[in-house]
Scaffold this motif. Sequence first.
Motif, PDB file in Angstrom:
ATOM      1  N   MET A 212       0.848  -1.166   0.000  1.00  0.00           N
ATOM      2  CA  MET A 212       0.000   0.000   0.000  1.00  0.00           C
ATOM      3  C   MET A 212       0.897   1.234   0.000  1.00  0.00           C
ATOM      4  O   MET A 212       1.894   1.295   0.678  1.00  0.00           O
ATOM      5  CB  MET A 212      -0.896  -0.015   1.241  1.00  0.00           C
ATOM      6  N   GLY A 213       0.518   2.197  -0.781  1.00  0.00           N
ATOM      7  CA  GLY A 213       1.258   3.440  -0.879  1.00  0.00           C
ATOM      8  C   GLY A 213       1.149   3.989  -2.277  1.00  0.00           C
ATOM      9  O   GLY A 213       0.938   3.251  -3.232  1.00  0.00           O
ATOM     10  N   LEU A 214       1.277   5.277  -2.415  1.00  0.00           N
ATOM     11  CA  LEU A 214       1.120   5.925  -3.705  1.00  0.00           C
ATOM     12  C   LEU A 214       2.125   5.361  -4.695  1.00  0.00           C
ATOM     13  O   LEU A 214       3.324   5.338  -4.430  1.00  0.00           O
ATOM     14  CB  LEU A 214       1.293   7.431  -3.548  1.00  0.00           C
TER      15      LEU A 214
ATOM     16  N   TYR B  73      -2.009  11.185 -10.130  1.00  0.00           N
ATOM     17  CA  TYR B  73      -2.657  11.888 -11.250  1.00  0.00           C
ATOM     18  C   TYR B  73      -1.752  12.894 -11.956  1.00  0.00           C
ATOM     19  O   TYR B  73      -2.234  13.682 -12.773  1.00  0.00           O
ATOM     20  CB  TYR B  73      -3.960  12.582 -10.801  1.00  0.00           C
ATOM     21  N   TYR B  74      -0.470  12.873 -11.693  1.00  0.00           N
ATOM     22  CA  TYR B  74       0.433  13.820 -12.346  1.00  0.00           C
ATOM     23  C   TYR B  74       0.647  13.449 -13.811  1.00  0.00           C
ATOM     24  O   TYR B  74       0.728  14.323 -14.668  1.00  0.00           O
ATOM     25  CB  TYR B  74       1.761  13.899 -11.585  1.00  0.00           C
TER      26      TYR B  74
ATOM     27  N   LYS C 271       0.149  16.863  -4.930  1.00  0.00           N
ATOM     28  CA  LYS C 271       0.384  17.096  -3.507  1.00  0.00           C
ATOM     29  C   LYS C 271      -0.803  16.622  -2.674  1.00  0.00           C
ATOM     30  O   LYS C 271      -0.616  16.002  -1.619  1.00  0.00           O
ATOM     31  CB  LYS C 271       0.664  18.571  -3.226  1.00  0.00           C
ATOM     32  N   ALA C 272      -2.015  16.883  -3.139  1.00  0.00           N
ATOM     33  CA  ALA C 272      -3.215  16.439  -2.413  1.00  0.00           C
ATOM     34  C   ALA C 272      -3.242  14.918  -2.307  1.00  0.00           C
ATOM     35  O   ALA C 272      -3.600  14.369  -1.253  1.00  0.00           O
ATOM     36  CB  ALA C 272      -4.479  16.955  -3.102  1.00  0.00           C
ATOM     37  N   GLN C 273      -2.858  14.230  -3.366  1.00  0.00           N
ATOM     38  CA  GLN C 273      -2.822  12.763  -3.332  1.00  0.00           C
ATOM     39  C   GLN C 273      -1.753  12.267  -2.368  1.00  0.00           C
ATOM     40  O   GLN C 273      -1.984  11.333  -1.601  1.00  0.00           O
ATOM     41  CB  GLN C 273      -2.590  12.197  -4.736  1.00  0.00           C
ATOM     42  N   PHE C 274      -0.579  12.870  -2.400  1.00  0.00           N
ATOM     43  CA  PHE C 274       0.476  12.484  -1.460  1.00  0.00           C
ATOM     44  C   PHE C 274      -0.004  12.682  -0.028  1.00  0.00           C
ATOM     45  O   PHE C 274       0.170  11.812   0.825  1.00  0.00           O
ATOM     46  CB  PHE C 274       1.754  13.297  -1.713  1.00  0.00           C
TER      47      PHE C 274
END
Length: 189
Positions: free
Chosen positions: A1-3, A136-137, A147-150
């Motif tokens: 799990m993780g971006l 989403y970059y 940044k919001a996703q991170f």
Amino acid sequence: MGLSIHYNGKFKKSASLAAMIEELQDVAIANEWKSHVFETSFDAIDEDEKEYTLYGIILNPPECEPVQFIFLRNRRMCSLGMLAICKEDKKFEKHLYQLFTKTQYAGIEIHKQIIHLFRYISAKYFEKFEMVDEGYYWETNDEHKLKAQFDAYIKFTDMISLGLQAIPIEEDETIENYIKRVVGKVRDN
């Protein structure tokens, strides 16, 4: 799990694998990233043959899972981890060409750098390429959305960690059920 980023592609027949590797080695040297080079040119072989010779390069940015630019003889990108599994059990072969790299702990700047690198390399050297970027970059080039996703992934990871510390495992509860219960409680909050 993780971006993470998820990707797959196929190398152009007309492109030079050695040139791509050289460019990626230059990036690794400039950024002081570790790298590992496999074979640097494809052998002339029927594209349908499934031999497990590896071609290409892996880059290792700091605090990031490896970024794989590795291919099989059929010129398709392959996952080094899945290759080891597929050699043992062919039923997992459908996952062989599905690669991913977790970038969450590397941070936003390295994530952006990897995305820009894939944009450049895929346009120059790949006949097919697909990417799904959990930040989403890749799709938007929007640093605020990234940044919001991170931030969301970090918050969720922190909440899971706190949940695991605060919620005890129940007697006779399997680890899988315990984790599902903790994640459920975190999501409900």
